[in-house]
Design an enzyme around this catalytic site. Structure first.
Site, PDB file in Angstrom:
ATOM      1  N   GLU A  89       0.803  -1.152  -0.002  1.00  0.00           N
ATOM      2  CA  GLU A  89      -0.061  -0.170  -0.007  1.00  0.00           C
ATOM      3  C   GLU A  89       0.893   1.212  -0.022  1.00  0.00           C
ATOM      4  O   GLU A  89       1.936   1.136   0.403  1.00  0.00           O
ATOM      5  CB  GLU A  89      -0.881  -0.082   1.146  1.00  0.00           C
ATOM      6  CG  GLU A  89      -0.114  -0.546   2.415  1.00  0.00           C
ATOM      7  CD  GLU A  89      -1.445  -0.482   3.469  1.00  0.00           C
ATOM      8  OE1 GLU A  89      -2.005  -1.547   3.685  1.00  0.00           O
ATOM      9  OE2 GLU A  89      -1.291   0.251   4.413  1.00  0.00           O
ATOM     10  N   CYS A 102       3.522   8.335   0.922  1.00  0.00           N
ATOM     11  CA  CYS A 102       4.210   7.459   1.637  1.00  0.00           C
ATOM     12  C   CYS A 102       4.197   6.072   0.944  1.00  0.00           C
ATOM     13  O   CYS A 102       3.287   5.439   0.796  1.00  0.00           O
ATOM     14  CB  CYS A 102       3.382   7.425   3.012  1.00  0.00           C
ATOM     15  SG  CYS A 102       4.262   6.220   4.162  1.00  0.00           S
ATOM     16  N   CYS A 109       7.043  -7.124   7.114  1.00  0.00           N
ATOM     17  CA  CYS A 109       7.997  -6.346   7.677  1.00  0.00           C
ATOM     18  C   CYS A 109       8.514  -7.495   8.740  1.00  0.00           C
ATOM     19  O   CYS A 109       7.593  -7.977   9.516  1.00  0.00           O
ATOM     20  CB  CYS A 109       7.793  -5.086   8.352  1.00  0.00           C
ATOM     21  SG  CYS A 109       8.992  -4.281   9.286  1.00  0.00           S
ATOM     22  N   CYS A 113       7.649  -4.412  15.594  1.00  0.00           N
ATOM     23  CA  CYS A 113       7.381  -3.498  16.605  1.00  0.00           C
ATOM     24  C   CYS A 113       5.867  -3.919  17.229  1.00  0.00           C
ATOM     25  O   CYS A 113       5.357  -4.284  16.230  1.00  0.00           O
ATOM     26  CB  CYS A 113       7.375  -2.320  15.916  1.00  0.00           C
ATOM     27  SG  CYS A 113       9.074  -1.609  15.377  1.00  0.00           S
ATOM     28  N   CYS A 116       2.740  -2.170  15.934  1.00  0.00           N
ATOM     29  CA  CYS A 116       2.413  -1.719  14.407  1.00  0.00           C
ATOM     30  C   CYS A 116       1.953  -2.802  13.727  1.00  0.00           C
ATOM     31  O   CYS A 116       2.187  -4.247  13.892  1.00  0.00           O
ATOM     32  CB  CYS A 116       3.839  -1.584  14.025  1.00  0.00           C
ATOM     33  SG  CYS A 116       4.101  -1.376  12.039  1.00  0.00           S
ATOM     34  N   CYS A 330      -0.250   2.816   8.342  1.00  0.00           N
ATOM     35  CA  CYS A 330       0.553   1.487   8.458  1.00  0.00           C
ATOM     36  C   CYS A 330      -0.032   0.296   8.483  1.00  0.00           C
ATOM     37  O   CYS A 330      -0.037  -0.435   9.352  1.00  0.00           O
ATOM     38  CB  CYS A 330       1.256   1.897  10.186  1.00  0.00           C
ATOM     39  SG  CYS A 330       1.230   3.595  10.390  1.00  0.00           S
TER      40      CYS A 330
END
Ligand code: SAH
Length: 340
Positions: A89, A102, A109, A113, A116, A330
């Protein structure tokens, strides 16, 4: 076949020289790809037929696809489908100072974290350079406007895909192509120290942002597993080195998590940590997601934290909130698509 949008202009120059063509062909190709934006070598009318044939047989010009767009006042959220079916995205935001986008740098990932959404879905693979370049091209063709700035803060850890991300930056920065100024490009990392050291030597005026999110190792270890490999003290050391070598100001990102890192003591500790450094702190209102237990700090808490830093002489801003109503935060859109 290798995608043509993977190529920096210098790489194309080398290619043309290697096949006995003139170097300036690279600039002509860049003009077709990034200024006139044709989608076939056969539309490049100043390239002779034999060379068009050769290029078509050696390079792909295939594009990733826009799967969905969610639009609200100041924000567009793009879900892209890659050629292998994976989703990524990107988010467009309209500011007073222009349009920023962005972009994602990986499918998923691995940094993990705790707060997240992207981290819930492990990394599938790195993005290729062309996939990142096409995020920009497809968004510009959707809005029929130029993008002013690019932040590499979407899904993924850009410094875990260092070479492709640097190629992407060089391509969008090329004056013969999309021509986004280096000072209008920001790369954000959770703190992969060896790559920050490499980045220090790149000799390019791209902005560096660090996802710090904590004033000490105890808090940072509890929310960011990467801190166990590269501790806060080491990170601050390397940032000092970066700042003195490059003379550039570093952005410190600090997501405000209720009762985790948002007390006045935390602000004082952060101020002490950053004192004397050429940085500015960007306080990020946390975007709550239904899947994770973290809550955002209240407006009042954020203001008090802000005031405390200010009083300590730290440059600080509060990030404007965008796109909460369209899952712009995010990794949320991809997570919905993949997990539904
Ligand atoms: N991996 C890179 C870039 C992608 S994350 C990095 O860590 O910097 C971009 C930023 O969004 C990071 O600062 C990240 O910590 C933050 N972030 C992640 N989830 C968030 C959420 N739900 N709300 C607000 N910020 C978030």
């Amino acid at each position: 076949m290798d995608n043509i949008y993977n190529y920096k202009i210098e790489d194309l120059e080398d290619y043309f020289l290697s096949i006995g063509e003139k170097k300036f062909k690279a600039k002509q190709i860049y003009d077709w790809l990034y200024v006139k934006r044709v989608r076939s070598f056969y539309d490049m009318t100043n390239i002779k037929k034999e060379l068009q044939d050769k290029l078509s047989s050696q390079f792909s010009m295939e594009f990733i696809k826009i799967k969905t767009i969610q639009k609200s006042d100041l924000t567009n959220k793009y879900l892209f489908q890659l050629l292998d079916g994976n989703y990524i995205e990107a988010v467009l935001m309209r500011h007073d100072y222009g349009i920023s986008v962005c972009v994602s740098s990986q499918v998923g990932c691995n940094m993990g974290c705790k707060f997240c959404e992207s981290g819930r879905l492990k990394k599938v693979r790195n993005l290729e350079t062309y996939e990142m370049v096409q995020e920009i091209l497809l968004i510009e063709s959707d809005i029929k406007e130029r993008i002013d700035s690019v932040v590499i803060m979407g899904i993924g850890e850009p410094f875990d895909n260092y070479n492709n991300v640097m190629n992407f930056i060089r391509i969008i920065n090329s004056p013969y192509g999309i021509n986004i100024g280096a000072r209008h490009i920001t790369v954000s990392t959770c703190g992969l120290i060896p790559k920050i050291k490499d980045f220090m030597l790149e000799n390019i005026q791209v902005n560096l942002a660090i996802s710090l999110h904590a004033p000490n190792d105890f808090i940072r270890n509890s929310i960011m597993p990467v801190n166990k490999a590269y501790s806060l003290v080491e990170l601050i050391e390397v940032l000092k080195e970066y700042i003195s070598k490059t003379n550039r100001r570093v952005t410190i990102e600090y997501v405000m998590l209720n009762n985790v890192n948002d007390s006045i003591d935390n602000a004082m500790e952060l101020a002490k940590l950053l004192r004397g450094m050429n940085v500015y702190v960007n306080l990020i209102p946390y975007n709550e997601t239904s899947n994770l237990e973290f809550k955002k700090s209240s407006k009042d808490t954020v203001m008090k934290f802000y005031d405390a830093l200010k009083k300590q002489g730290i440059n600080v801003t509060i990030r404007k909130e965008f796109g909460g109503n369209i899952d712009a935060a995010c990794g949320q859109l991809r997570a919905k698509e993949v997990i539904k």
